[in-house]
Scaffold this motif. Structure first.
Motif, PDB file in Angstrom:
ATOM      1  N   PHE A  69       0.847  -1.199   0.000  1.00 35.55           N
ATOM      2  CA  PHE A  69       0.000   0.000   0.000  1.00 35.55           C
ATOM      3  C   PHE A  69       0.878   1.243   0.000  1.00 35.55           C
ATOM      4  O   PHE A  69       1.969   1.255   0.577  1.00 35.55           O
ATOM      5  N   THR A  70       0.360   2.308  -0.628  1.00 38.53           N
ATOM      6  CA  THR A  70       1.069   3.576  -0.647  1.00 38.53           C
ATOM      7  C   THR A  70       0.101   4.712  -0.354  1.00 38.53           C
ATOM      8  O   THR A  70      -0.928   4.839  -1.031  1.00 38.53           O
ATOM      9  N   ILE A  71       0.424   5.513   0.640  1.00 33.98           N
ATOM     10  CA  ILE A  71      -0.382   6.689   0.957  1.00 33.98           C
ATOM     11  C   ILE A  71       0.269   7.900   0.324  1.00 33.98           C
ATOM     12  O   ILE A  71       1.501   8.023   0.288  1.00 33.98           O
ATOM     13  N   SER A  72      -0.559   8.796  -0.185  1.00 37.62           N
ATOM     14  CA  SER A  72      -0.066  10.042  -0.776  1.00 37.62           C
ATOM     15  C   SER A  72      -1.134  11.109  -0.606  1.00 37.62           C
ATOM     16  O   SER A  72      -2.260  10.811  -0.198  1.00 37.62           O
ATOM     17  N   ARG A  73      -0.775  12.343  -0.919  1.00 33.81           N
ATOM     18  CA  ARG A  73      -1.753  13.414  -0.797  1.00 33.81           C
ATOM     19  C   ARG A  73      -1.482  14.490  -1.829  1.00 33.81           C
ATOM     20  O   ARG A  73      -0.343  14.670  -2.273  1.00 33.81           O
ATOM     21  N   ASP A  74      -2.546  15.186  -2.187  1.00 34.65           N
ATOM     22  CA  ASP A  74      -2.463  16.333  -3.082  1.00 34.65           C
ATOM     23  C   ASP A  74      -3.136  17.484  -2.348  1.00 34.65           C
ATOM     24  O   ASP A  74      -4.373  17.576  -2.326  1.00 34.65           O
ATOM     25  N   ASN A  75      -2.346  18.320  -1.728  1.00 37.40           N
ATOM     26  CA  ASN A  75      -2.912  19.386  -0.905  1.00 37.40           C
ATOM     27  C   ASN A  75      -3.664  20.424  -1.727  1.00 37.40           C
ATOM     28  O   ASN A  75      -4.603  21.051  -1.226  1.00 37.40           O
ATOM     29  N   ALA A  76      -3.284  20.601  -2.970  1.00 38.43           N
ATOM     30  CA  ALA A  76      -4.005  21.539  -3.827  1.00 38.43           C
ATOM     31  C   ALA A  76      -5.440  21.067  -4.063  1.00 38.43           C
ATOM     32  O   ALA A  76      -6.345  21.881  -4.258  1.00 38.43           O
ATOM     33  N   LYS A  77      -5.630  19.743  -4.038  1.00 36.87           N
ATOM     34  CA  LYS A  77      -6.958  19.174  -4.252  1.00 36.87           C
ATOM     35  C   LYS A  77      -7.630  18.756  -2.944  1.00 36.87           C
ATOM     36  O   LYS A  77      -8.728  18.205  -2.968  1.00 36.87           O
ATOM     37  N   THR A  79      -7.019  16.287  -1.077  1.00 41.02           N
ATOM     38  CA  THR A  79      -7.327  14.866  -1.223  1.00 41.02           C
ATOM     39  C   THR A  79      -6.143  14.017  -0.770  1.00 41.02           C
ATOM     40  O   THR A  79      -4.988  14.357  -1.051  1.00 41.02           O
ATOM     41  N   VAL A  80      -6.459  12.941  -0.086  1.00 45.58           N
ATOM     42  CA  VAL A  80      -5.478  11.942   0.322  1.00 45.58           C
ATOM     43  C   VAL A  80      -5.838  10.635  -0.382  1.00 45.58           C
ATOM     44  O   VAL A  80      -7.023  10.310  -0.536  1.00 45.58           O
ATOM     45  N   TYR A  81      -4.820   9.917  -0.800  1.00 43.19           N
ATOM     46  CA  TYR A  81      -5.028   8.678  -1.541  1.00 43.19           C
ATOM     47  C   TYR A  81      -4.412   7.494  -0.800  1.00 43.19           C
ATOM     48  O   TYR A  81      -3.459   7.644  -0.033  1.00 43.19           O
ATOM     49  N   LEU A  82      -4.942   6.332  -1.079  1.00 46.37           N
ATOM     50  CA  LEU A  82      -4.335   5.094  -0.619  1.00 46.37           C
ATOM     51  C   LEU A  82      -4.362   4.122  -1.791  1.00 46.37           C
ATOM     52  O   LEU A  82      -5.428   3.691  -2.221  1.00 46.37           O
ATOM     53  N   GLN A  83      -3.184   3.840  -2.327  1.00 48.84           N
ATOM     54  CA  GLN A  83      -3.047   2.869  -3.405  1.00 48.84           C
ATOM     55  C   GLN A  83      -2.869   1.492  -2.790  1.00 48.84           C
ATOM     56  O   GLN A  83      -1.937   1.281  -2.007  1.00 48.84           O
ATOM     57  N   LEU A  84      -3.750   0.592  -3.149  1.00 50.41           N
ATOM     58  CA  LEU A  84      -3.724  -0.768  -2.612  1.00 50.41           C
ATOM     59  C   LEU A  84      -3.323  -1.725  -3.736  1.00 50.41           C
ATOM     60  O   LEU A  84      -4.063  -1.883  -4.714  1.00 50.41           O
ATOM     61  N   ASN A  85      -2.176  -2.339  -3.605  1.00 49.52           N
ATOM     62  CA  ASN A  85      -1.696  -3.312  -4.584  1.00 49.52           C
ATOM     63  C   ASN A  85      -1.554  -4.676  -3.945  1.00 49.52           C
ATOM     64  O   ASN A  85      -1.492  -4.805  -2.718  1.00 49.52           O
ATOM     65  N   SER A  86      -1.483  -5.695  -4.787  1.00 52.87           N
ATOM     66  CA  SER A  86      -1.293  -7.071  -4.306  1.00 52.87           C
ATOM     67  C   SER A  86      -2.273  -7.402  -3.193  1.00 52.87           C
ATOM     68  O   SER A  86      -1.896  -7.930  -2.133  1.00 52.87           O
ATOM     69  N   LEU A  87      -3.529  -7.091  -3.423  1.00 53.33           N
ATOM     70  CA  LEU A  87      -4.542  -7.257  -2.382  1.00 53.33           C
ATOM     71  C   LEU A  87      -4.734  -8.712  -2.018  1.00 53.33           C
ATOM     72  O   LEU A  87      -4.627  -9.623  -2.856  1.00 53.33           O
TER      73      LEU A  87
END
Length: 127
Positions: A69-77, A79-87
């Motif tokens: 999993f990878t967490i990231s964020r776009d403060n301009a938007k 929005t915070v994301y969570l990329q879930l791989n190899s579930l």
């Protein structure tokens, strides 16, 4: 107070991927706040998954999701994301994003440091 809306959940086969999003409600911002994702499986406690500092310069993960999993964020938007791989089937849960309001400890995985929660988005992984 910030309101959060999660999206991106769904049904996926084991080994698949999803990207979850957590957006501040219209007109709101989580500027200056650390953010996190937690998850709760049926009959279990709400567990820490990942967190990110305001700048995005530091991230933290539960051992069970490191490297997948990878967490990231776009403060301009706002929005915070969570990329879930190899579930895996054991990743099945409702996923919640949260705003860190307190810093009573240095731990980013402490649920009681977070004071604003979204409504959650369901992730179901089939085997």
């Amino acid at each position: 107070q910030v309101q959060l809306v999660e999206s991106g959940g769904g049904l996926v086969q084991a080994g698949g991927s999803l990207r979850l999003s957590c957006a501040a409600a219209s007109g709101r911002t989580f500027s200056g706040y650390g953010m996190a994702w937690f998850r709760q499986a049926p009959g279990k406690e709400r567990d820490f998954v990942a967190a990110i500092t305001w700048s995005g310069g530091s991230t933290y993960y539960a051992d069970s999701v490191k490297g997948r999993f990878t967490i990231s964020r776009d403060n301009a938007k706002n929005t915070v994301y969570l990329q879930l791989n190899s579930l895996k089937p054991e990743d099945t849960a409702v996923y919640y994003c949260a705003v860190r309001l307190w810093y009573r400890s240095s731990a980013w995985n402490a649920r009681n440091e977070y004071g604003v929660w979204g409504q959650g988005t369901q992730v179901t992984v089939s085997s």
